[in-house]
Design a protein around this motif. Structure first.
Motif, short mmCIF file in Angstrom:
data_model
loop_
_atom_site.label_atom_id
_atom_site.label_comp_id
_atom_site.label_asym_id
_atom_site.label_seq_id
_atom_site.Cartn_x
_atom_site.Cartn_y
_atom_site.Cartn_z
N ASP A 158 -23.71 -22.16 -79.98
CA ASP A 158 -24.28 -22.59 -78.70
C ASP A 158 -23.20 -23.09 -77.74
OD1 ASP A 158 -26.91 -21.91 -79.31
OD2 ASP A 158 -27.31 -23.85 -80.24
N ALA A 159 -22.21 -23.80 -78.28
CA ALA A 159 -21.12 -24.30 -77.44
C ALA A 159 -20.29 -23.15 -76.87
CB ALA A 159 -20.23 -25.25 -78.23
N LEU A 160 -20.03 -22.14 -77.67
CA LEU A 160 -19.28 -20.97 -77.19
C LEU A 160 -20.07 -20.25 -76.10
CD1 LEU A 160 -17.93 -19.53 -80.56
CD2 LEU A 160 -16.56 -20.53 -78.72
N ARG A 161 -21.36 -20.07 -76.34
CA ARG A 161 -22.20 -19.39 -75.35
C ARG A 161 -22.25 -20.19 -74.04
NH1 ARG A 161 -27.91 -19.22 -74.70
NH2 ARG A 161 -28.53 -17.31 -73.60
N ALA A 162 -22.29 -21.53 -74.15
CA ALA A 162 -22.32 -22.37 -72.96
C ALA A 162 -21.03 -22.23 -72.15
CB ALA A 162 -22.53 -23.83 -73.36
N ARG A 163 -19.94 -21.88 -72.81
CA ARG A 163 -18.67 -21.65 -72.13
C ARG A 163 -18.62 -20.28 -71.45
NH1 ARG A 163 -13.66 -23.20 -76.17
NH2 ARG A 163 -13.76 -25.49 -76.00
N GLY A 164 -19.61 -19.46 -71.68
CA GLY A 164 -19.61 -18.11 -71.14
C GLY A 164 -19.00 -17.08 -72.05
N VAL A 165 -18.77 -17.46 -73.31
CA VAL A 165 -18.21 -16.52 -74.29
C VAL A 165 -19.30 -15.58 -74.78
CG1 VAL A 165 -17.11 -16.33 -76.56
CG2 VAL A 165 -16.47 -18.20 -75.03
N ARG A 166 -18.98 -14.33 -74.92
CA ARG A 166 -19.89 -13.36 -75.53
C ARG A 166 -19.77 -13.51 -77.05
NH1 ARG A 166 -19.04 -7.24 -76.43
NH2 ARG A 166 -21.16 -6.37 -76.44
N VAL A 167 -20.88 -13.84 -77.69
CA VAL A 167 -20.88 -14.09 -79.14
C VAL A 167 -21.61 -12.95 -79.84
CG1 VAL A 167 -21.60 -15.65 -80.98
CG2 VAL A 167 -20.80 -16.58 -78.79
N LEU A 168 -20.93 -12.29 -80.75
CA LEU A 168 -21.51 -11.23 -81.55
C LEU A 168 -21.87 -11.76 -82.93
CD1 LEU A 168 -19.03 -8.30 -80.75
CD2 LEU A 168 -21.17 -8.89 -79.57
N LEU A 169 -23.03 -11.36 -83.44
CA LEU A 169 -23.48 -11.77 -84.76
C LEU A 169 -23.76 -10.55 -85.62
CD1 LEU A 169 -25.98 -14.65 -83.89
CD2 LEU A 169 -23.59 -14.85 -84.62
N PRO A 170 -23.52 -10.66 -86.93
CA PRO A 170 -23.69 -9.50 -87.81
C PRO A 170 -25.13 -9.22 -88.20
CG PRO A 170 -22.95 -11.39 -89.08
CD PRO A 170 -22.97 -11.82 -87.64
#
Length: 206
Positions: free
Chosen positions: A71-83
């Motif tokens: 959630d913190a990464l996404r709040a930074r605007g990072v695109r998060v990929l999950l398997p």
């Protein structure tokens, strides 16, 4: 009888059993608190501060919690990929769009996993990642990671190598899981860093 490898050292199976047993003794509060601390330490990594795309995973069972970090990464605007686990143990990928975008999926008799419910991006999507966050059970002083033995991330690392992609590889663990040495095989690759609730450590490979 304890399984031992060369030079009388415990083999991977024996070590996995020990680390999994230790995790099974953790409470939900232990796991949640470790996850909060882990997120704080991970977010201090320059590699994550610069990352535009991060391949990560949703923790299950006694694994150090990852949702706070996602959630913190996404709040930074990072695109998060999950398997997304495929029938042959390879991994497809989907984008994380918050906790509501996760579906609980049981694969056969295994522990249920939380996977992204949106569009499947294909196994090669991981090659776009600037950082790959890896699950594991231990890491040693050389940066060699002990995984669960399913081989999914061995395939991911081989795919990255074939594509000429060189993301930073970071394993997320508890403090007690950073050890002097784990058994390795020819295909095993070192990680660049480990993050635990108490801090981060880089290896010579990084």
């Amino acid at each position: 009888m304890e399984h031992v490898g060369r030079a009388g050292q415990p083999d991977k199976r024996t070590l996995r059993q020990g680390f999994l047993a230790a995790r099974s003794g953790l409470t939900e509060d232990d796991v949640r608190e470790a996850g909060r601390a882990l997120a704080e330490r991970a977010l201090e990594l320059p590699e994550l501060a610069r990352a535009r795309t991060v391949a990560a995973y949703v923790s299950v069972g006694g694994e150090p919690g990852t949702l706070a970090l996602l959630d913190a990464l996404r709040a930074r605007g990072v695109r998060v990929l999950l398997p997304v686990l495929l029938p042959d143990n390879d991994l497809d990928w989907g984008e994380y769009a918050g906790p509501d975008s996760l579906a609980r999926v049981r694969h056969g008799g295994r522990m249920a996993l939380f996977e992204p419910s949106g569009e499947r991006l294909g196994p090669d999507a991981v090659t776009d990642a600037d950082v790959v966050l890896l699950p594991g059970l231990a890491v040693d002083a050389r940066g060699m990671r002990l995984g669960r033995g399913g081989g999914s991330y061995d395939r991911v690392l081989a795919r990255l190598q074939r594509a000429g992609s060189s993301p930073r590889l970071v394993v997320l663990l508890y403090d007690t899981e950073v050890v002097a040495r784990v058994p390795v095989e020819a295909h095993d690759k070192p990680v660049h860093a480990v993050v635990t609730p108490s801090g981060a450590r880089r290896f010579a490979s990084g």
